[in-house]
Design an enzyme around this catalytic site. Structure first.
Site, PDB file in Angstrom:
ATOM      1  N   SER A  63     -10.765   1.038   2.776  1.00  0.00           N
ATOM      2  CA  SER A  63     -10.018   0.810   4.025  1.00  0.00           C
ATOM      3  C   SER A  63      -9.466   2.129   4.539  1.00  0.00           C
ATOM      4  O   SER A  63      -8.770   2.827   3.812  1.00  0.00           O
ATOM      5  CB  SER A  63      -8.833  -0.123   3.786  1.00  0.00           C
ATOM      6  OG  SER A  63      -9.250  -1.375   3.360  1.00  0.00           O
ATOM      7  N   GLU A 120      -4.854   5.187   5.795  1.00  0.00           N
ATOM      8  CA  GLU A 120      -4.514   4.760   4.433  1.00  0.00           C
ATOM      9  C   GLU A 120      -4.845   5.833   3.391  1.00  0.00           C
ATOM     10  O   GLU A 120      -3.990   6.171   2.573  1.00  0.00           O
ATOM     11  CB  GLU A 120      -5.196   3.417   4.133  1.00  0.00           C
ATOM     12  CG  GLU A 120      -4.556   2.650   2.997  1.00  0.00           C
ATOM     13  CD  GLU A 120      -5.113   3.068   1.674  1.00  0.00           C
ATOM     14  OE1 GLU A 120      -4.314   3.272   0.741  1.00  0.00           O
ATOM     15  OE2 GLU A 120      -6.338   3.220   1.555  1.00  0.00           O
ATOM     16  N   ARG A 139       0.812  -1.221   0.000  1.00  0.00           N
ATOM     17  CA  ARG A 139       0.000   0.000   0.000  1.00  0.00           C
ATOM     18  C   ARG A 139       0.849   1.277   0.000  1.00  0.00           C
ATOM     19  O   ARG A 139       0.475   2.272   0.619  1.00  0.00           O
ATOM     20  CB  ARG A 139      -0.920   0.034   1.234  1.00  0.00           C
ATOM     21  CG  ARG A 139      -2.134  -0.850   1.111  1.00  0.00           C
ATOM     22  CD  ARG A 139      -3.020  -0.401  -0.048  1.00  0.00           C
ATOM     23  NE  ARG A 139      -4.325  -1.015   0.036  1.00  0.00           N
ATOM     24  CZ  ARG A 139      -4.592  -2.245  -0.401  1.00  0.00           C
ATOM     25  NH1 ARG A 139      -3.657  -2.973  -0.964  1.00  0.00           N
ATOM     26  NH2 ARG A 139      -5.800  -2.726  -0.297  1.00  0.00           N
TER      27      ARG A 139
HETATM   28  N1  EPU Z   1     -11.325  -8.864   9.858  1.00  0.00           N
HETATM   29  C1  EPU Z   1     -12.050  -8.799  11.022  1.00  0.00           C
HETATM   30  N2  EPU Z   1     -12.988  -7.835  11.151  1.00  0.00           N
HETATM   31  C2  EPU Z   1     -13.234  -6.952  10.167  1.00  0.00           C
HETATM   32  C3  EPU Z   1     -12.511  -7.010   8.974  1.00  0.00           C
HETATM   33  C4  EPU Z   1     -11.545  -7.987   8.831  1.00  0.00           C
HETATM   34  O1  EPU Z   1     -11.855  -9.569  11.920  1.00  0.00           O
HETATM   35  O2  EPU Z   1     -14.106  -6.087  10.359  1.00  0.00           O
HETATM   36  C5  EPU Z   1     -10.301  -9.916   9.713  1.00  0.00           C
HETATM   37  C6  EPU Z   1     -10.896 -11.216   9.282  1.00  0.00           C
HETATM   38  O3  EPU Z   1     -10.226 -12.249   9.947  1.00  0.00           O
HETATM   39  C7  EPU Z   1     -10.597 -11.289   7.815  1.00  0.00           C
HETATM   40  C8  EPU Z   1      -9.274 -10.577   7.740  1.00  0.00           C
HETATM   41  O4  EPU Z   1      -9.364  -9.555   8.744  1.00  0.00           O
HETATM   42  O5  EPU Z   1     -10.514 -12.596   7.352  1.00  0.00           O
HETATM   43  C9  EPU Z   1      -8.971  -9.956   6.408  1.00  0.00           C
HETATM   44  O6  EPU Z   1     -10.058  -9.160   5.992  1.00  0.00           O
HETATM   45  P1  EPU Z   1     -10.243  -8.789   4.457  1.00  0.00           P
HETATM   46  O7  EPU Z   1     -10.038  -9.967   3.594  1.00  0.00           O
HETATM   47  O8  EPU Z   1     -11.499  -8.025   4.305  1.00  0.00           O
HETATM   48  O9  EPU Z   1      -8.982  -7.872   4.175  1.00  0.00           O
HETATM   49  P2  EPU Z   1      -8.382  -6.609   4.894  1.00  0.00           P
HETATM   50  O10 EPU Z   1      -6.980  -6.942   5.218  1.00  0.00           O
HETATM   51  O11 EPU Z   1      -9.248  -6.132   5.988  1.00  0.00           O
HETATM   52  C10 EPU Z   1      -7.444  -5.689   2.645  1.00  0.00           C
HETATM   53  C11 EPU Z   1      -7.413  -4.395   1.895  1.00  0.00           C
HETATM   54  C12 EPU Z   1      -8.741  -4.140   1.187  1.00  0.00           C
HETATM   55  C13 EPU Z   1      -9.005  -5.303   0.256  1.00  0.00           C
HETATM   56  C14 EPU Z   1      -9.023  -6.597   1.075  1.00  0.00           C
HETATM   57  C15 EPU Z   1      -9.187  -7.830   0.225  1.00  0.00           C
HETATM   58  C16 EPU Z   1      -5.875  -3.034   3.170  1.00  0.00           C
HETATM   59  C17 EPU Z   1      -5.711  -1.849   4.051  1.00  0.00           C
HETATM   60  N3  EPU Z   1      -7.116  -3.303   2.804  1.00  0.00           N
HETATM   61  O12 EPU Z   1      -8.398  -5.542   3.691  1.00  0.00           O
HETATM   62  O13 EPU Z   1      -8.590  -2.980   0.405  1.00  0.00           O
HETATM   63  O14 EPU Z   1     -10.231  -5.145  -0.431  1.00  0.00           O
HETATM   64  O15 EPU Z   1      -7.753  -6.744   1.782  1.00  0.00           O
HETATM   65  O16 EPU Z   1      -8.014  -8.093  -0.459  1.00  0.00           O
HETATM   66  O17 EPU Z   1      -4.882  -3.649   2.782  1.00  0.00           O
HETATM   67  C18 EPU Z   1      -8.936  -0.625   0.311  1.00  0.00           C
HETATM   68  O18 EPU Z   1      -7.732  -0.504   0.232  1.00  0.00           O
HETATM   69  O19 EPU Z   1      -9.703   0.379   0.281  1.00  0.00           O
HETATM   70  C19 EPU Z   1      -9.526  -1.939   0.453  1.00  0.00           C
HETATM   71  C20 EPU Z   1     -10.808  -2.147   0.622  1.00  0.00           C
END
Ligand code: EPU
Length: 342
Positions: free
Chosen positions: A239, A337, A165
């Site tokens: 995010s 972010e 990122r």
């Molecule tokens: N989780 C929770 N609670 C939540 C959200 C997530 O416990 O409210 C935990 C869960 O265990 C879940 C894990 O976090 O399995 C990962 O969640 P998710 O797959 O939604 O991914 P993220 O790491 O929260 C990142 C990106 C997103 C992208 C998703 C999918 C960042 C900052 N964000 O989110 O990007 O869509 O992975 O690849 O790296 C964005 O940048 O605007 C964005 C949405």
């Protein structure tokens, strides 16, 4: 090229907050960018390029300079062989429109980033990534106006400073380059498993065994629409925090108190924590903060939503509440972010 005076910056951020810009204009080609940049320079004004504002938080003070909105379009095939294709895309192109086009052609590489809001030119700035893919994997070079020298140049991928990122365009060279087009190398071979966990689950649940750019795109769209708000309908910047990376000792300390902590070991030995999990555990799952008019999105706590907030100060106040609580509980300082501009 029409110059707009005293432009409302809320219309140029999907969070729909912030002040006004002294000047704003749209650029449809590189010549427009050069002319506008020169104009601002003559007037001794600061000058910034933006896309659709999907990753921008504008300060309430606004911007006492010129905002150039990138509207440079164009999608061309530069070269192709049996196994790959190299495409050049105008920085003002809608990112998901580009993804849809590549998927229709059967090319693989950016289908994982389906439905990510924003423009193609903005994608390298934060090294956009989702569901196991990031633009750094496929970008070969980009063309930009260097506001320091006033001339256009090519920056190869290796010189973009890509990290999770992050890129030089977001850190040491923030605001220096106006990205006019990007060049990507995509594959004509279908994507290969293993995929990002959420995708694997989706494929299993829906008995999908045919992995093509199109089936990946369909899966990503289904998962994203279930978890993330549509910025056209709900004011948000995706995010709001990056996933923090901590050393293994810090991770073990958290784990000893919270056995269900979500973390991904990194090649360096450190651990990337799920910021969404931290926010949720800190008591901010699905909250509606009446003081600031801000909320967290129920299906993904990492997304802050502007319900009735009036100013960026409201948003930042809500952010502080979350950052402070997470720091108090886990000793981790969440980093914002979306870019805070100017
Ligand atoms: N989780 C929770 N609670 C939540 C959200 C997530 O416990 O409210 C935990 C869960 O265990 C879940 C894990 O976090 O399995 C990962 O969640 P998710 O797959 O939604 O991914 P993220 O790491 O929260 C990142 C990106 C997103 C992208 C998703 C999918 C960042 C900052 N964000 O989110 O990007 O869509 O992975 O690849 O790296 C964005 O940048 O605007 C964005 C949405």
């Amino acid at each position: 090229m029409k110059l707009q005076e005293n432009a409302d910056l809320r219309l140029h951020s999907t969070m729909r907050l912030g002040g006004r810009a002294r000047w704003l204009a749209e650029a449809e080609n590189e010549a427009d960018v050069e002319r506008l940049h020169d104009w601002a320079k003559q007037k001794n004004l600061r000058c910034l390029m933006i896309g659709q504002g999907s990753n921008i938080v504008w300060r309430d003070e606004g911007f006492d300079g010129l905002i150039i909105v990138n509207k440079i379009m164009g999608r061309v095939i530069l070269a192709e062989d049996k196994s790959s294709v190299i495409i050049r895309v105008g920085g003002g192109e809608d990112w998901d429109g580009v993804v849809a086009w590549t998927v229709e052609n059967g090319w693989s590489g950016i289908e994982f980033m389906s439905l990510v809001p924003g423009t193609a030119g903005a994608a390298p700035v934060q090294n956009v990534g989702a569901y196991g893919g990031e633009i750094a994997d496929v970008l070969t070079e980009l063309a930009a106006l260097d506001t320091r020298s006033g001339s256009f140049g090519t920056i190869i991928a290796g010189a973009c400073g890509f990290a999770y990122r992050d890129s030089r365009f977001k850190s040491q060279d923030k605001g220096r380059f106006m990205i006019c087009n990007i060049t990507l190398r995509l594959s004509k071979h279908p994507p290969q498993p293993p995929f990002y966990e959420a995708l694997e689950q989706f494929f299993k649940q829906n008995s999908i065994t045919d992995f093509t750019p199109a089936t990946i795109r369909q899966a990503v769209i289904a998962i994203r629409t279930a978890k993330l708000p549509d910025p056209k309908k709900v004011a948000n910047n995706g995010s709001f925090f990056t996933n923090p990376i901590v050393d293994s000792a810090a991770f073990e300390k958290i784990k000893s108190r919270y056995a269900d902590v979500v973390g991904w070991p990194q090649p360096s030995g450190s651990v990337k924590l799920a910021a969404g999990w931290l926010v949720e555990k800190a008591g901010f799952k699905g909250v509606h903060d009446t003081e600031t008019g801000m909320a967290t999105w129920p299906a993904q706590s990492l997304v802050l939503v502007n319900e009735t907030a009036r100013t960026t100060a409201d948003l930042l106040k809500f952010k502080e509440k979350i950052v402070n609580k997470v720091q108090e509980m886990f000793g981790v300082v969440l980093q914002q972010e979306p870019e805070l501009l100017p």
